[in-house]
Each structure stands twice: as structure tokens, then as C-alpha cells.
Design a protein around this motif. Structure first.
Motif, PDB file in Angstrom:
ATOM      1  N   PHE A   1       0.845  -1.196   0.000  1.00 10.20           N
ATOM      2  CA  PHE A   1       0.000   0.000   0.000  1.00 10.20           C
ATOM      3  C   PHE A   1       0.886   1.253   0.000  1.00 10.20           C
ATOM      4  N   GLU A   2       1.847   1.275   0.917  1.00  9.63           N
ATOM      5  CA  GLU A   2       2.681   2.471   1.080  1.00  9.63           C
ATOM      6  C   GLU A   2       3.561   2.697  -0.140  1.00  9.63           C
TER       7      GLU A   2
ATOM      8  N   ARG B   1      -1.688   5.980   1.812  1.00  8.09           N
ATOM      9  CA  ARG B   1      -1.327   6.266   3.198  1.00  8.09           C
ATOM     10  C   ARG B   1      -2.360   5.592   4.108  1.00  8.09           C
ATOM     11  N   ILE B   2      -1.902   4.915   5.166  1.00 10.20           N
ATOM     12  CA  ILE B   2      -2.810   4.303   6.144  1.00 10.20           C
ATOM     13  C   ILE B   2      -3.210   5.391   7.127  1.00 10.20           C
TER      14      ILE B   2
ATOM     15  N   LEU C   1      -7.322   3.559   3.658  1.00 13.90           N
ATOM     16  CA  LEU C   1      -6.205   3.992   2.822  1.00 13.90           C
ATOM     17  C   LEU C   1      -6.586   5.281   2.129  1.00 13.90           C
ATOM     18  N   GLU C   2      -5.670   6.229   2.117  1.00 11.09           N
ATOM     19  CA  GLU C   2      -5.930   7.530   1.494  1.00 11.09           C
ATOM     20  C   GLU C   2      -4.885   7.810   0.432  1.00 11.09           C
TER      21      GLU C   2
ATOM     22  N   ARG D   1      -9.489   2.842  -6.949  1.00  9.39           N
ATOM     23  CA  ARG D   1      -8.996   2.118  -8.128  1.00  9.39           C
ATOM     24  C   ARG D   1      -7.574   1.603  -7.901  1.00  9.39           C
ATOM     25  N   LYS D   2      -6.752   2.436  -7.281  1.00  6.09           N
ATOM     26  CA  LYS D   2      -5.362   2.036  -7.042  1.00  6.09           C
ATOM     27  C   LYS D   2      -5.296   0.794  -6.148  1.00  6.09           C
ATOM     28  N   ASN D   3      -6.101   0.779  -5.090  1.00  5.80           N
ATOM     29  CA  ASN D   3      -6.091  -0.387  -4.193  1.00  5.80           C
ATOM     30  C   ASN D   3      -6.560  -1.633  -4.930  1.00  5.80           C
ATOM     31  N   ARG D   4      -7.558  -1.500  -5.806  1.00  4.30           N
ATOM     32  CA  ARG D   4      -8.044  -2.674  -6.543  1.00  4.30           C
ATOM     33  C   ARG D   4      -6.975  -3.192  -7.501  1.00  4.30           C
TER      34      ARG D   4
END
Ligand code: CMP
Length: 142
Positions: free
Chosen positions: A26-27, A32-33, A76-77, A83-86
Motif C-alpha cells: 500500500f505504502e 497512506r494508512i 487507505l488515502e 482504483r489504485k487499491n483494486r
């Protein structure tokens, strides 16, 4: 646009000690968490969270699996976070997920598929509110 999305590291990935590796993905992607906690979901929580799947044949297996051990839930921000996380997660079924995606690298089956991520902005808002109060979402101060 700057967005928030909701994510779960599922019981299989927690059991295999992959929390840190998944957070690193993710990072590294610029997400960002901004909130996180470990939970062992109750049956009621799992059924409520996955309510839209209630009539699906896999619903009972899904609820059993999601309550089988602790999970990490996080917000997550980032730019285009949903879309990015998917993209980072890869296809729901690890058989279809590319290598280098979380499901491609860490998931064993469509049931035990390592992570969940919101599929749209509206579901992200609903899913974030299911697990977090506004006060638990931490704004950046530096
Ligand atoms: P998730 O993103 O957490 O949302 C619902 C979950 O149900 C999904 O990931 C899968 O792990 C699980 N599942 C099991 N069978 C199916 C299926 N046939 N289609 C979609 N999701 C499934």
C-alpha cells in the motif's frame, strides 16, 4: 482526486504473517494508512459487513472464513485510492490475479483471498463507517 478506501487483511494473510508485506505494498504505491485496527470479527459483524452478498451461495463460507481468525481493517488515502487499491489487490480469484498483485502473490483460493477492498467510492464510504468513527480517521499534521 484524493480519496479514501477501505481495506481488510483477511484471516488467511494475518495467519501467514503477511500484514507487514501487504502494508508495504500500500505504502509503496503511494497509499497512506490513515486508520487501522486488528479485530476478530463476530458473526454479526461479518454478516452485516457482507450483507449485500446474503443471497449468494458462498455467503455462509464467507462468514465462517472471515470469523475464523483476526483481521486487520484499515482506511487507505491517496490519489484515486479506490482504483489504485483494486489494482494492487488483483482479481478476486487468485487464479485470475497477475503475479505481483496481492492476490496473485498471497491468496490461496477465491474464498481465502488475502484482502478485501472497496469496489467504488460509495461502498468505501459505507465500509469505512461500518468500522471506524470520524474521530478514528487521522488527518496528516506533517
Ligand atoms: P471480497 O472482496 O471480500 O468480497 C466478497 C468475497 O466473497 C470475495 O472477496 C471472495 O473472497 C468471496 N467469494 C467466494 N466466492 C465468490 C464468488 N463466486 N464471487 C465473488 N466473491 C466470492
Amino acid at each position: 482526486a484524493l480519496e479514501r478506501t477501505f481495506s481488510i487483511v483477511k484471516p488467511d494473510a494475518v495467519a501467514k504473517n503477511h500484514i507487514g508485506a501487504i502494508y508495504h505494498r500500500f505504502e509503496s504505491a503511494g497509499l497512506r494508512i490513515v486508520a487501522a485496527k486488528m479485530l476478530h470479527l463476530s458473526r454479526e459483524q461479518a454478516e452485516g459487513f457482507y450483507g449485500e452478498h446474503k443471497e449468494r451461495p458462498f455467503f455462509n463460507a464467507l462468514v465462517s472464513f472471515m470469523t475464523s481468525g483476526p483481521v486487520m481493517v484499515q482506511v487507505l488515502e491517496g490519489e484515486d485510492a479506490v482504483r489504485k487499491n483494486r489494482e494492487i489487490m488483483g482479481a478476486t480469484n487468485p487464479k485470475d490475479a497477475a503475479a505481483g498483485t496481492l492476490r496473485g502473490d498471497y491468496a490461496a483460493s477465491i474464498d481465502e483471498n488475502a484482502v478485501h477492498g472497496s469496489d467504488a467510492a460509495a461502498s468505501a464510504a459505507r465500509e469505512i463507517a461500518f468500522f471506524f468513527t470520524d474521530a478514528e480517521l487521522c488527518a496528516r499534521t506533517r
